[in-house]
Design an enzyme around this catalytic site. Structure first.
Site, PDB file in Angstrom:
ATOM      1  N   HIS A 237      -1.505 -10.245  10.885  1.00 30.31           N
ATOM      2  CA  HIS A 237      -2.238  -9.134  10.260  1.00 30.31           C
ATOM      3  C   HIS A 237      -3.734  -9.367  10.446  1.00 30.31           C
ATOM      4  O   HIS A 237      -4.261 -10.400  10.010  1.00 30.31           O
ATOM      5  CB  HIS A 237      -1.955  -9.065   8.756  1.00 30.31           C
ATOM      6  CG  HIS A 237      -0.516  -8.854   8.412  1.00 30.31           C
ATOM      7  ND1 HIS A 237       0.177  -7.705   8.720  1.00 30.31           N
ATOM      8  CD2 HIS A 237       0.367  -9.653   7.778  1.00 30.31           C
ATOM      9  CE1 HIS A 237       1.420  -7.802   8.282  1.00 30.31           C
ATOM     10  NE2 HIS A 237       1.562  -8.978   7.706  1.00 30.31           N
TER      11      HIS A 237
ATOM     12  N   ASN B  27       3.836  -3.081   3.576  1.00 27.75           N
ATOM     13  CA  ASN B  27       3.288  -3.090   2.214  1.00 27.75           C
ATOM     14  C   ASN B  27       1.813  -3.464   2.201  1.00 27.75           C
ATOM     15  O   ASN B  27       1.055  -3.008   1.344  1.00 27.75           O
ATOM     16  CB  ASN B  27       4.058  -4.108   1.367  1.00 27.75           C
ATOM     17  CG  ASN B  27       5.472  -3.653   1.100  1.00 27.75           C
ATOM     18  OD1 ASN B  27       5.689  -2.799   0.274  1.00 27.75           O
ATOM     19  ND2 ASN B  27       6.441  -4.207   1.816  1.00 27.75           N
TER      20      ASN B  27
ATOM     21  N   ALA C  51       1.332 -10.532   1.841  1.00 24.85           N
ATOM     22  CA  ALA C  51       1.216 -11.175   3.143  1.00 24.85           C
ATOM     23  C   ALA C  51      -0.176 -11.038   3.750  1.00 24.85           C
ATOM     24  O   ALA C  51      -0.400 -11.422   4.882  1.00 24.85           O
ATOM     25  CB  ALA C  51       2.252 -10.565   4.089  1.00 24.85           C
TER      26      ALA C  51
HETATM   27  N1  NAD Z   1       3.567  -7.054  -0.796  1.00 21.99           N
HETATM   28  C1  NAD Z   1       3.832  -7.655   0.359  1.00 21.99           C
HETATM   29  O1  NAD Z   1       2.954  -8.134   1.080  1.00 21.99           O
HETATM   30  C2  NAD Z   1       5.266  -7.769   0.793  1.00 21.99           C
HETATM   31  C3  NAD Z   1       5.610  -8.651   1.815  1.00 21.99           C
HETATM   32  C4  NAD Z   1       6.939  -8.738   2.174  1.00 21.99           C
HETATM   33  C5  NAD Z   1       7.892  -7.964   1.574  1.00 21.99           C
HETATM   34  N2  NAD Z   1       7.527  -7.089   0.614  1.00 21.99           N
HETATM   35  C6  NAD Z   1       8.513  -6.216  -0.039  1.00 21.99           C
HETATM   36  O2  NAD Z   1       9.148  -6.920  -1.081  1.00 21.99           O
HETATM   37  C7  NAD Z   1      10.494  -6.431  -1.246  1.00 21.99           C
HETATM   38  C8  NAD Z   1      11.470  -7.608  -1.181  1.00 21.99           C
HETATM   39  O3  NAD Z   1      11.347  -8.271   0.048  1.00 21.99           O
HETATM   40  P1  NAD Z   1      12.438  -9.343   0.517  1.00 21.99           P
HETATM   41  O4  NAD Z   1      12.007  -9.814   1.847  1.00 21.99           O
HETATM   42  O5  NAD Z   1      12.708 -10.321  -0.564  1.00 21.99           O
HETATM   43  O6  NAD Z   1      13.707  -8.362   0.711  1.00 21.99           O
HETATM   44  P2  NAD Z   1      15.242  -8.766   0.901  1.00 21.99           P
HETATM   45  O7  NAD Z   1      15.844  -7.637   1.660  1.00 21.99           O
HETATM   46  O8  NAD Z   1      15.380 -10.144   1.434  1.00 21.99           O
HETATM   47  O9  NAD Z   1      15.794  -8.749  -0.601  1.00 21.99           O
HETATM   48  C9  NAD Z   1      15.854  -7.585  -1.361  1.00 21.99           C
HETATM   49  C10 NAD Z   1      16.948  -7.756  -2.394  1.00 21.99           C
HETATM   50  O10 NAD Z   1      16.897  -6.644  -3.290  1.00 21.99           O
HETATM   51  C11 NAD Z   1      18.225  -6.194  -3.541  1.00 21.99           C
HETATM   52  N3  NAD Z   1      18.143  -4.792  -3.928  1.00 21.99           N
HETATM   53  C12 NAD Z   1      17.941  -3.707  -3.143  1.00 21.99           C
HETATM   54  N4  NAD Z   1      17.904  -2.585  -3.891  1.00 21.99           N
HETATM   55  C13 NAD Z   1      18.077  -2.968  -5.174  1.00 21.99           C
HETATM   56  C14 NAD Z   1      18.105  -2.270  -6.410  1.00 21.99           C
HETATM   57  N5  NAD Z   1      17.981  -0.948  -6.463  1.00 21.99           N
HETATM   58  N6  NAD Z   1      18.278  -2.981  -7.532  1.00 21.99           N
HETATM   59  C15 NAD Z   1      18.420  -4.327  -7.488  1.00 21.99           C
HETATM   60  N7  NAD Z   1      18.403  -5.042  -6.338  1.00 21.99           N
HETATM   61  C16 NAD Z   1      18.224  -4.372  -5.203  1.00 21.99           C
HETATM   62  C17 NAD Z   1      18.976  -6.449  -2.246  1.00 21.99           C
HETATM   63  O11 NAD Z   1      20.376  -6.533  -2.464  1.00 21.99           O
HETATM   64  C18 NAD Z   1      18.369  -7.774  -1.808  1.00 21.99           C
HETATM   65  O12 NAD Z   1      19.068  -8.878  -2.335  1.00 21.99           O
HETATM   66  C19 NAD Z   1      10.708  -5.406  -0.124  1.00 21.99           C
HETATM   67  O13 NAD Z   1      10.510  -4.102  -0.602  1.00 21.99           O
HETATM   68  C20 NAD Z   1       9.631  -5.760   0.884  1.00 21.99           C
HETATM   69  O14 NAD Z   1       9.212  -4.646   1.648  1.00 21.99           O
HETATM   70  C21 NAD Z   1       6.242  -6.992   0.198  1.00 21.99           C
END
Ligand code: NAD
Length: 253
Positions: free
Chosen positions: A204, A176, A120
């Site tokens: 951000h 993140n 992001a």
């Molecule tokens: N790098 C970045 O800039 C950035 C930006 C946004 C989000 N993220 C991160 O990316 C990840 C995903 O974000 P999102 O918005 O898609 O989240 P989300 O909550 O919409 O989806 C996460 C999914 O993972 C599943 N899950 C949770 N634990 C699990 C496990 N141990 N094994 C398998 N599946 C599992 C959940 O059931 C859910 O369907 C998060 O950790 C979030 O913090 C990173």
């Protein structure tokens, strides 16, 4: 290249819906602790939902983790030990230096690669280049709506001010970007998190100063309706990185 996705939430949904398989890259396997989510994406992508992560490991070249920092810590080493590349969205987990070193060492020993898309944030290219010289100051100010931070406030409030390492512990699924910036320039950057009822985007602002001069970036990202903590740009950055594996021409670091 065969790709498996672990974590079928907001980011994975966008990847599946926006990614066009035009470059020899097939997103084939889906795993989620909520099997319905995996099945839903598998149906859209004409792929396979698996009940256990192990069920995709014999066939994939790369696993895209879009689940959670805790999930990443559980799965990363097993994946890399099998020589499978790993794309990480839950970058905050990599702020744990001991875990990051293990990930790096395991990847090296098994000839696997670890990728973290820019997510992001805007300015990772600049901070990486700047780190070749001396960086004297690097900071991130994140401003989010109350629902993105799970708060209810009437007025703007500073929720956190300190180092990135502390920020990712206190806000593991929200910041993140602080981890990505810190890892890219190998320093624990300064972070401020503001909850602001006047904004409806995830904002951000990055400021970096050093031998090169200084730069400021500002992004005002649309959050996902399904998960307001997450910005659409994060999913787009993963798609762009995936597509780059099939391209022979690259611009930017
Ligand atoms: N790098 C970045 O800039 C950035 C930006 C946004 C989000 N993220 C991160 O990316 C990840 C995903 O974000 P999102 O918005 O898609 O989240 P989300 O909550 O919409 O989806 C996460 C999914 O993972 C599943 N899950 C949770 N634990 C699990 C496990 N141990 N094994 C398998 N599946 C599992 C959940 O059931 C859910 O369907 C998060 O950790 C979030 O913090 C990173």
């Amino acid at each position: 290249m065969i790709v498996g996705i672990v974590g079928c939430g907001a980011i994975a949904n966008t990847i599946v819906n926006e990614f066009i398989s035009d470059s020899g890259i097939q997103i084939k396997y889906f795993y989620d602790t909520d099997i319905e989510r995996a099945e839903n994406l598998a149906q859209i992508a004409n792929g396979v939902a698996v009940l256990r992560l192990e069920d995709m490991l014999d066939d994939v070249d790369l696993i895209l983790e879009s689940a959670s920092p805790i999930a990443l810590k559980v799965i990363a080493l097993d994946i890399l030990e099998r020589g499978i590349d790993l794309m990480v969205m839950s970058v905050g987990a990599l702020m744990d230096r001991e875990f990051r070193n293990k990930v790096r060492k395991t990847a090296e020993e098994h000839n696997a690669k670890v990728y973290a898309p820019s997510g992001a944030i805007v300015g990772l290219d600049g901070i990486k280049a700047a780190s070749i010289g001396k960086i004297t100051e690097a900071s991130l100010t994140t401003r989010k709506a109350p629902k993105s931070l799970g708060r209810e406030v009437e007025e703007e409030e500073v929720l956190f001010e300190g180092k990135a390492s502390e920020a990712v512990e206190k806000f593991p699924v929200n910041i993140n970007v602080a981890a990505s910036l810190s890892i890219a320039c190998n320093m624990d950057i300064d972070v401020k998190i503001i909850v602001d009822p006047k904004v409806d985007r995830n904002v951000h602002e990055v400021v970096v100063k050093g031998d090169f001069g200084e730069f400021r970036t500002s992004s005002e990202n649309y959050p996902f309706a399904a998960n307001p903590k997450t910005s659409m740009l994060a999913a787009f950055s993963a798609i762009k990185l995936l597509k780059s594996f099939g391209e022979c021409f690259s611009v930017g670091t």
